[in-house]
Motif scaffolding. Sequence first.
Motif, mmCIF file in Angstrom:
data_model
loop_
_atom_site.group_PDB
_atom_site.id
_atom_site.type_symbol
_atom_site.label_atom_id
_atom_site.label_comp_id
_atom_site.label_asym_id
_atom_site.label_seq_id
_atom_site.Cartn_x
_atom_site.Cartn_y
_atom_site.Cartn_z
ATOM 1 N N HIS A 176 -1.705 -19.780 7.016
ATOM 2 C CA HIS A 176 -2.032 -18.522 7.188
ATOM 3 C C HIS A 176 -1.117 -17.720 6.225
ATOM 4 N N SER A 177 -1.776 -16.554 5.834
ATOM 5 C CA SER A 177 -1.020 -15.766 4.883
ATOM 6 C C SER A 177 0.102 -15.001 5.652
ATOM 7 N N ILE A 178 1.190 -14.417 5.113
ATOM 8 C CA ILE A 178 2.122 -13.544 5.912
ATOM 9 C C ILE A 178 1.465 -12.489 6.674
ATOM 10 N N GLY A 179 0.463 -11.905 5.627
ATOM 11 C CA GLY A 179 -0.173 -10.698 6.299
ATOM 12 C C GLY A 179 -0.810 -10.955 7.664
ATOM 13 N N SER A 180 -1.604 -12.267 7.556
ATOM 14 C CA SER A 180 -2.348 -12.778 8.779
ATOM 15 C C SER A 180 -1.473 -12.836 10.112
ATOM 16 N N ILE A 181 -0.351 -13.649 9.763
ATOM 17 C CA ILE A 181 0.649 -13.767 10.596
ATOM 18 C C ILE A 181 1.324 -12.798 11.356
ATOM 19 N N LEU A 182 1.631 -11.610 10.660
ATOM 20 C CA LEU A 182 2.162 -10.163 11.071
ATOM 21 C C LEU A 182 1.016 -9.348 11.780
ATOM 22 N N ALA A 183 -0.194 -9.574 11.335
ATOM 23 C CA ALA A 183 -1.384 -8.917 11.886
ATOM 24 C C ALA A 183 -1.640 -9.063 13.455
ATOM 25 N N ARG A 184 -1.610 -10.522 13.638
ATOM 26 C CA ARG A 184 -2.128 -10.855 14.945
ATOM 27 C C ARG A 184 -1.158 -10.226 15.982
ATOM 28 N N PRO A 185 0.038 -10.042 16.169
ATOM 29 C CA PRO A 185 0.719 -9.455 17.263
ATOM 30 C C PRO A 185 0.447 -7.886 17.310
ATOM 31 N N LEU A 186 -0.108 -7.384 15.925
ATOM 32 C CA LEU A 186 -0.300 -5.932 15.975
ATOM 33 C C LEU A 186 -2.034 -5.641 16.612
ATOM 34 N N THR A 187 -2.573 -6.897 16.544
ATOM 35 C CA THR A 187 -3.863 -6.445 17.423
ATOM 36 C C THR A 187 -3.733 -6.775 18.760
ATOM 37 N N PHE A 188 -3.038 -7.859 19.066
ATOM 38 C CA PHE A 188 -2.680 -8.183 20.462
ATOM 39 C C PHE A 188 -2.366 -7.239 21.285
ATOM 40 N N TYR A 189 -1.075 -6.715 20.644
ATOM 41 C CA TYR A 189 -0.216 -5.921 21.621
ATOM 42 C C TYR A 189 -0.788 -4.183 21.574
ATOM 43 N N HIS A 190 -1.013 -3.989 20.389
ATOM 44 C CA HIS A 190 -1.368 -2.628 19.923
ATOM 45 C C HIS A 190 -2.989 -2.243 19.510
ATOM 46 N N GLY A 191 -3.733 -3.312 19.435
ATOM 47 C CA GLY A 191 -5.170 -2.824 19.029
ATOM 48 C C GLY A 191 -5.316 -2.417 17.713
ATOM 49 N N LEU A 192 -4.354 -2.611 16.772
ATOM 50 C CA LEU A 192 -4.354 -2.342 15.297
ATOM 51 C C LEU A 192 -5.493 -3.028 14.481
ATOM 52 N N ARG A 193 -6.411 -2.488 13.712
ATOM 53 C CA ARG A 193 -7.251 -3.189 13.087
ATOM 54 C C ARG A 193 -7.303 -2.539 11.560
ATOM 55 N N GLY A 194 -8.202 -3.205 10.756
ATOM 56 C CA GLY A 194 -8.519 -2.426 9.246
ATOM 57 C C GLY A 194 -7.203 -2.055 8.574
ATOM 58 N N LYS A 195 -7.237 -0.762 8.055
ATOM 59 C CA LYS A 195 -6.452 -0.133 7.253
ATOM 60 C C LYS A 195 -4.934 0.166 7.924
ATOM 61 N N ALA A 196 -5.208 0.552 9.317
ATOM 62 C CA ALA A 196 -3.901 1.064 9.950
ATOM 63 C C ALA A 196 -3.162 -0.255 10.191
ATOM 64 N N ARG A 197 -3.815 -1.301 10.312
ATOM 65 C CA ARG A 197 -3.077 -2.610 10.594
ATOM 66 C C ARG A 197 -2.358 -3.191 9.385
ATOM 67 N N GLU A 198 -3.143 -2.966 8.348
ATOM 68 C CA GLU A 198 -2.390 -3.597 6.815
ATOM 69 C C GLU A 198 -1.337 -2.565 6.536
ATOM 70 N N ALA A 199 -1.553 -1.185 6.896
ATOM 71 C CA ALA A 199 -0.452 -0.358 6.664
ATOM 72 C C ALA A 199 0.923 -0.736 7.362
ATOM 73 N N ARG A 200 0.565 -1.187 8.691
ATOM 74 C CA ARG A 200 1.673 -1.520 9.454
ATOM 75 C C ARG A 200 2.474 -2.800 9.079
ATOM 76 N N VAL A 201 1.599 -3.599 8.542
ATOM 77 C CA VAL A 201 2.120 -4.949 8.009
ATOM 78 C C VAL A 201 3.200 -4.561 6.979
ATOM 79 N N ILE A 202 2.779 -3.659 6.263
ATOM 80 C CA ILE A 202 3.363 -3.271 4.860
ATOM 81 C C ILE A 202 4.735 -2.654 5.363
#
Length: 558
Positions: free
Chosen positions: A385-411
């Motif tokens: 998995h890419s680093i972005g994908s690795i960090l995106a998973r807990p953002l969706t699981f715990y906070h429901g983030l998706r799309g641009k909001a999730r990518e911005a939080r990864v950064i």
Amino acid sequence: MTATESNTPLVSVRNLKIGAVTDSGREVEIIKGVDFDIAPGEILALIGESGSGKTTIALSLMGHTRTGCSIQGGQIRVGENDVTAMSRRARAGMRGTEVSYVPQSAAAAFNPSKRIIDQVIETTEIHKLMPRSTARAKAVELFRALALPDAENIGSRYPHQVSGGQLQRLSAAMALISDPQLVIFDEPTTALDVTTQIEVLRAFKSIMAAGGCAGVYVSHDLAVVAQIADRIVVLRGGEVQEEGTTDQILNAPHHPYTKELLAAFEPSPHQVIASTMDDKQEPILEVRNLFAGYGTVRKGEPPVKVLKDVSFRLERGRNLGVIGESGSGKSTLARAVAGILPAYSGEILMNGRQTHHDLAKRSKEELRRTQIVFQLADTALNPGHSIGSILARPLTFYHGLRGKAREARVIELLDMVHLPGNMRHRVPSELSGGQKQRVNLARALAAQPELILCDEITSALDTVVAAAILDLLKELQNELGLSYMFISHDLSTVEAICDDVLVMFKGEIVEALPALRMSDLATHPYSRLLISSIPKLSTGWLSSLEQDPELIAQFANR
């Protein structure tokens, strides 16, 4: 003896250049014109961070390079041998006879299906150096010289039947059986507990002095190097930054990078936070009478005990260190608190509320509040998995983030751990060890936790990288109000990050101490042994160290 005292050095390296070809076909220069000499009987240390070229240079002295690498220029001479001009067959004949190698992992060097004695004397049989009976007698002599127990019979055991410290000394016996002119030690004590490390270093130093052979000692641990090396070569990016006697390098370094290495060896002490809690406030974590272990529970019987009646408190905003040798129960405690290893008795309270022992039965909010960062980022990060994908998973699981909001939080998370945002497109194999551990930490931060369990997170990192991670942890704590429970066997690391320390031995807490006064206030014999076994950045420390043999026999994990 130093190189300047010998007219003819045993080892002479001139303008050594080693290169590699990447998967894309690009040529990369790894070693860039390195020069040094080693006198007969001298031990030279090669130090520097990962990627500095230490091991690459050491292996080249045997005419060996890793897959994809090659010696592209310069000359290596060992004794009468021009290694760079030798045929492959001639180099093979030199290895194990004139030049031998002691690896970092002795366990990986031994065949688990063969008896130890047969493997130790194997070189003498391959090269027809002496009769088998002579080789066996010589091996027993080496076992005695290396302070191995039951020297007459230990060779009849299999590798899994001896301790890590014993196996490391047995690998040295394997290297020395042929009376080589040069022995290469590649981080041979990195994986050992501190008390075992002392014993192994003493044995190495004694037998090298008695045999009069030269050595190359590869390490990033300056305190270990100080005990065994006559001279030091400081490497960075495949180039020599500084070379000198051990005393000169440690006490009067010239190059800024050498000074950086020395500064990183002793991280700045942690600024102890005064407790603001009163009796009515609940600690962020409280453990009461905890028992945990491994194995299948049968008919209501508990598994094999590892943790035995463990109790402690961690107040909000403070950091708790847990120290002890391998097998003391440190990591088991972290896993029990996290719920990865369900405890079978006792209580775990978060913010005053009892938490289920089993991770699978905890609420999402309980999971979010406590995160764990593991020792080996390589195995903790999914390589596919890419680093972005690795960090995106807990953002969706715990906070429901998706799309641009999730990518911005990864950064944002990458920025918090001081990594560039475009690193989210890479996979773990494209990152350094320190970068992987920062990603590991960023993944924990994605949950917005209150407590982070850090399980030996700097033990696999070089000194400078480890110091940078500790600085990052302090910075994040100040910004986010985190608390840390820090598992470690490195006392300087604990002093740099923790307010309080628990000393563990065989699954029990034997002493609780303030981190900055461990050495002064420790009273338990095991605590004293542990603290006294931490190498000091002084060339005379090992020879002047006095420890009670009965105490070592009682507590040290051999």
